[in-house]
Design a protein around this motif. Structure first.
Motif, PDB file in Angstrom:
ATOM      1  N   GLU A  77       0.646  -1.285  -0.402  1.00 51.60           N
ATOM      2  CA  GLU A  77       0.173  -0.252  -0.511  1.00 51.60           C
ATOM      3  C   GLU A  77       0.274   1.615  -0.076  1.00 51.60           C
ATOM      4  OE1 GLU A  77      -1.966  -0.228   3.136  1.00 51.60           O
ATOM      5  OE2 GLU A  77      -3.744  -2.128   2.420  1.00 51.60           O
ATOM      6  N   THR A  78       1.592   1.455   0.639  1.00 50.84           N
ATOM      7  CA  THR A  78       3.112   2.618   1.207  1.00 50.84           C
ATOM      8  C   THR A  78       3.314   2.988  -0.284  1.00 50.84           C
ATOM      9  OG1 THR A  78       2.759   2.100   3.448  1.00 50.84           O
ATOM     10  CG2 THR A  78       4.449   4.080   2.223  1.00 50.84           C
ATOM     11  N   ARG A  79       4.175   1.720  -0.953  1.00 55.55           N
ATOM     12  CA  ARG A  79       4.740   1.908  -2.633  1.00 55.55           C
ATOM     13  C   ARG A  79       3.437   1.609  -3.793  1.00 55.55           C
ATOM     14  NH1 ARG A  79       7.302  -3.531  -5.727  1.00 55.55           N
ATOM     15  NH2 ARG A  79       5.323  -3.619  -5.582  1.00 55.55           N
ATOM     16  N   SER A  80       2.721   2.122  -3.742  1.00 53.93           N
ATOM     17  CA  SER A  80       1.714   2.539  -3.841  1.00 53.93           C
ATOM     18  C   SER A  80       1.528   3.908  -4.265  1.00 53.93           C
ATOM     19  CB  SER A  80       0.320   1.715  -4.564  1.00 53.93           C
ATOM     20  OG  SER A  80       0.322   0.424  -4.426  1.00 53.93           O
ATOM     21  N   ILE A  81       1.219   4.329  -2.893  1.00 51.47           N
ATOM     22  CA  ILE A  81       1.178   6.034  -2.729  1.00 51.47           C
ATOM     23  C   ILE A  81       2.492   6.424  -2.900  1.00 51.47           C
ATOM     24  CG2 ILE A  81       1.005   7.037  -0.688  1.00 51.47           C
ATOM     25  CD1 ILE A  81      -0.405   5.383   0.585  1.00 51.47           C
ATOM     26  N   LEU A  82       3.713   6.395  -3.050  1.00 50.70           N
ATOM     27  CA  LEU A  82       4.918   6.824  -3.118  1.00 50.70           C
ATOM     28  C   LEU A  82       4.924   6.086  -4.683  1.00 50.70           C
ATOM     29  CD1 LEU A  82       7.947   5.449  -0.126  1.00 50.70           C
ATOM     30  CD2 LEU A  82       6.197   7.278  -0.594  1.00 50.70           C
ATOM     31  N   ARG A  83       4.508   5.700  -5.677  1.00 52.77           N
ATOM     32  CA  ARG A  83       4.744   5.658  -7.450  1.00 52.77           C
ATOM     33  C   ARG A  83       3.936   7.653  -7.411  1.00 52.77           C
ATOM     34  NH1 ARG A  83       3.570  -0.926  -8.391  1.00 52.77           N
ATOM     35  NH2 ARG A  83       5.486  -1.074  -8.179  1.00 52.77           N
ATOM     36  N   THR A  84       2.626   7.103  -7.081  1.00 50.41           N
ATOM     37  CA  THR A  84       1.819   8.520  -7.224  1.00 50.41           C
ATOM     38  C   THR A  84       2.965   9.455  -7.077  1.00 50.41           C
ATOM     39  OG1 THR A  84      -0.041   7.064  -6.774  1.00 50.41           O
ATOM     40  CG2 THR A  84      -0.643   9.475  -6.813  1.00 50.41           C
ATOM     41  N   LEU A  85       2.989   9.603  -5.661  1.00 50.97           N
ATOM     42  CA  LEU A  85       3.638  10.901  -5.059  1.00 50.97           C
ATOM     43  C   LEU A  85       5.169  11.410  -5.444  1.00 50.97           C
ATOM     44  CD1 LEU A  85       2.971  10.840  -1.546  1.00 50.97           C
ATOM     45  CD2 LEU A  85       1.662  12.143  -2.893  1.00 50.97           C
ATOM     46  N   GLY A  86       5.848  10.294  -6.424  1.00 55.41           N
ATOM     47  CA  GLY A  86       7.584  10.527  -7.076  1.00 55.41           C
ATOM     48  C   GLY A  86       8.404  10.245  -6.315  1.00 55.41           C
ATOM     49  N   PRO A  87       9.631  10.308  -6.303  1.00 48.81           N
ATOM     50  CA  PRO A  87      10.935   9.955  -5.523  1.00 48.81           C
ATOM     51  C   PRO A  87      11.083  10.678  -4.706  1.00 48.81           C
ATOM     52  CG  PRO A  87      11.637  10.857  -7.579  1.00 48.81           C
ATOM     53  CD  PRO A  87       9.559  10.400  -7.712  1.00 48.81           C
ATOM     54  N   ARG A  88      11.978   9.856  -4.023  1.00 49.30           N
ATOM     55  CA  ARG A  88      12.539  11.135  -2.267  1.00 49.30           C
ATOM     56  C   ARG A  88      13.249  12.106  -3.562  1.00 49.30           C
ATOM     57  NH1 ARG A  88      15.034   8.588   2.754  1.00 49.30           N
ATOM     58  NH2 ARG A  88      14.967  10.147   3.968  1.00 49.30           N
ATOM     59  N   PRO A  89      13.350  12.967  -2.756  1.00 48.40           N
ATOM     60  CA  PRO A  89      13.665  14.204  -2.821  1.00 48.40           C
ATOM     61  C   PRO A  89      15.129  14.464  -2.122  1.00 48.40           C
ATOM     62  CG  PRO A  89      11.963  15.195  -1.180  1.00 48.40           C
ATOM     63  CD  PRO A  89      11.237  14.020  -1.694  1.00 48.40           C
ATOM     64  N   ASP A  90      15.963  15.172  -3.172  1.00 47.68           N
ATOM     65  CA  ASP A  90      18.089  14.881  -2.259  1.00 47.68           C
ATOM     66  C   ASP A  90      17.394  15.825  -1.263  1.00 47.68           C
ATOM     67  OD1 ASP A  90      17.906  17.315  -3.456  1.00 47.68           O
ATOM     68  OD2 ASP A  90      18.362  16.412  -5.935  1.00 47.68           O
ATOM     69  N   HIS A  91      19.125  15.320  -0.452  1.00 51.73           N
ATOM     70  CA  HIS A  91      19.467  15.878   0.624  1.00 51.73           C
ATOM     71  C   HIS A  91      19.175  17.276   0.097  1.00 51.73           C
ATOM     72  CE1 HIS A  91      20.785  16.404   4.475  1.00 51.73           C
ATOM     73  NE2 HIS A  91      22.044  17.284   4.791  1.00 51.73           N
ATOM     74  N   GLU A  92      19.945  17.772  -0.802  1.00 55.08           N
ATOM     75  CA  GLU A  92      20.248  19.229  -0.994  1.00 55.08           C
ATOM     76  C   GLU A  92      18.827  19.801  -0.932  1.00 55.08           C
ATOM     77  OE1 GLU A  92      22.620  22.236  -3.823  1.00 55.08           O
ATOM     78  OE2 GLU A  92      22.424  20.294  -4.449  1.00 55.08           O
ATOM     79  N   SER A  93      17.439  19.755  -2.016  1.00 53.54           N
ATOM     80  CA  SER A  93      16.426  19.724  -2.274  1.00 53.54           C
ATOM     81  C   SER A  93      15.852  20.562  -0.768  1.00 53.54           C
ATOM     82  CB  SER A  93      15.053  19.171  -2.613  1.00 53.54           C
ATOM     83  OG  SER A  93      16.266  18.855  -4.130  1.00 53.54           O
TER      84      SER A  93
END
Length: 500
Positions: A77-93
């Protein structure tokens, strides 16, 4: 972190997710003809599957896979949500969003103060809306980073759950195999007993058979000389073993024994007994009645002491192995083991040796190493061990070897490493065992000479003091007599008196 778990970090989880059709990634229609980008961190699923199944064969079992599938629904379930939200922002962002959010909140606070003071709300409305949009964007970046962080923790917990499920399945499979093996072993045991009932049997080897129980009937095998039950899962030895009157050698090492039967003391012809690598915390006193014992191995157990009379009765014992226990002291009867040649007591908690220890005149090998902070000295007459050839005292807290050490004429091997030795000095120890014996011998001679010199000086002082006392006493007596003569009125000569 990507939404797909890395097989290197989460091998079981990756395998289970790859086996579930509902969890497969659907490619967007617009990019259906374009191959997905190659992820260097993730090896091809086929090679990963082959590798993990080779290492964990229970993963191919449908019931195991079904249990694992139901255990990772939260991950899916969490993976499906993250696919919609997009990849994790990098540390600098993330850092920039956090700094920008702090700046916006500070600016908004100042703007509200200005509006309250100037009533110019209409002029700053557009600026405030822009800042709200920027604030929303910064908060979404930070929130997305938090979700991915939580997802990473979720993956770790899921991997641990799957590993536990696999271990449980593996244990159940092993128990099933053990049950099958037990049936086969029982058939072998029955066959041995049947054969022994009609034919003489002098040797039985049932080592490594996963035995959990030894039938009482084994005690009725007449003429049995050697019985090997090592590397099994025995938790007890039946009392009927006392019926093996001819038994010479018994090996029950590497089992799960917590006690030995008292009836073992009836094995009067037993010469070799190996009970090493079990869970024994005490030896029965009856073991002392096995007077024919030549070799006794009780190493790798949980013993804290030896039977009090072990030395009085095991007078034929030549080899005693008690290493890797928790023994704190030897009984004083140890000195009665006049046949003992080999004694290994390393990795215990020995606080010292009894004075009777030096009576082991035939002892050739002695290992007292790794008793660490507990062993600090040796008995003064340690040099009486005239047959000692090899001695290991390493990893203890011995500061000085006993003065009699130089008399160990048979000693050819010595290890005193990892001790705070002062006597003999380190430079002498480095020269070898002969140098140590020579140094300790010369040191003892010097000490004896010093003691003799002090004794003679003391005797001379006592003699002079006696002569002076006697002379003084005689002089006092003489003076007293003279004084008494001169001062007495009856001391005049009667003849002189008459002449006058």
């Amino acid at each position: 972190m990507a939404a797909e778990p890395n097989p290197k970090n989460f091998p079981v989880l990756s395998y289970v997710l790859a086996r579930l059709p509902s969890f497969t990634t659907k490619s967007p229609p617009s990019s259906s003809a374009v191959p997905p980008p190659f992820d260097i961190e993730q090896p091809p699923s086929s090679s990963h599957s082959i590798e993990i199944v080779t290492q964990m064969p229970q993963l191919t079992q449908p019931d195991v896979l079904a249990s694992m599938t139901s255990a990772i629904t939260d991950v899916a379930e969490t993976r499906s949500i993250l696919r919609t939200l997009g990849p994790r922002p990098d540390h600098e962002s993330v850092d920039k969003a956090r700094a920008k959010l702090s700046e916006i909140e500070s600016s908004l606070s100042e703007s509200f103060e200005d509006i309250a003071l100037t009533d110019a709300a209409g002029k700053d409305e557009k600026r405030r809306l822009e800042m709200d949009q920027e604030k929303t964007w910064c908060e979404s970046v930070l929130k997305l980073d938090e979700v991915h962080a939580s997802y990473e923790k979720l993956l770790k917990e899921a991997e641990e759950r799957l590993v536990r499920i696999y271990e449980s399945a593996e244990k159940n499979a092993a128990e099933d195999e053990d049950n099958v093996a037990a049936v086969e072993v029982n058939e072998e045991v029955v066959g041995i007993l049947q054969h022994a009932s009609a034919n003489p049997v002098d040797r039985v080897d049932l080592s490594g058979r996963k035995l959990r129980l030894l039938p009482e009937a084994f005690g009725r095998i007449q003429g049995l000389l050697v019985l090997n039950l090592s590397n099994n899962k025995l938790e007890a030895i039946p009392d009927s073993i006392a019926g093996l009157h001819s038994l010479v050698e018994l090996d029950v090492s590497t089992n799960s024994l917590e006690t030995l039967p008292d009836s073992m003391g009836l094995l009067s012809k037993l010469k070799v007994l190996n009970v090493s690598t079990n869970k024994l915390s005490v030896l029965p006193d009856s073991i002392c009645r096995c007077g024919s014992l030549v070799i006794l191995d009780v190493s790798f157990n949980r013993l804290t002491y030896l039977p009090t009379n072990i030395g009085l009765d095991l007078v034929n014992l030549e080899k005693l192995l008690i290493q890797y226990n928790k023994i704190r002291s030897f009984p004083t009867s140890i000195g009665e083991m006049r046949s003992l040649k080999h004694l290994d007591a390393h990795f215990n908690e020995l606080h010292g040796l009894p004075d009777t220890f030096v009576l082991l005149a035939n002892l050739e090998y002695l290992n007292l190493s790794s008793n660490f902070s507990d062993l600090k000295d040796l008995p003064a007459p340690f040099g009486d061990l005239i047959s000692l050839q090899e001695l290991d005292l390493s990893n203890n807290q011995i500061h000085a070897l006993p003065d009699s050490f130089g008399t160990l004429e048979s000693l050819t091997k010595l290890n005193v490493e990892q001790n705070p030795l002062v006597v003999p000095p380190k430079e002498v120890v480095k020269e070898g065992v002969e140098a140590v014996k020579t140094y300790m011998g010369q040191r003892r001679i010097r000490m004896l000479e010093e003691e003799e010199k002090m004794r003679m000086e003391k005797e001379m002082e006592e003699a002079n003091a006696g002569w002076l006392t006697r002379t003084t006493s005689k002089l006092k007596t003489y003076v007293a007599d003279v004084s008494e003569y001169l001062g007495s009125p009856t001391s005049r000569d009667p003849y002189l008196e008459r002449e006058l």
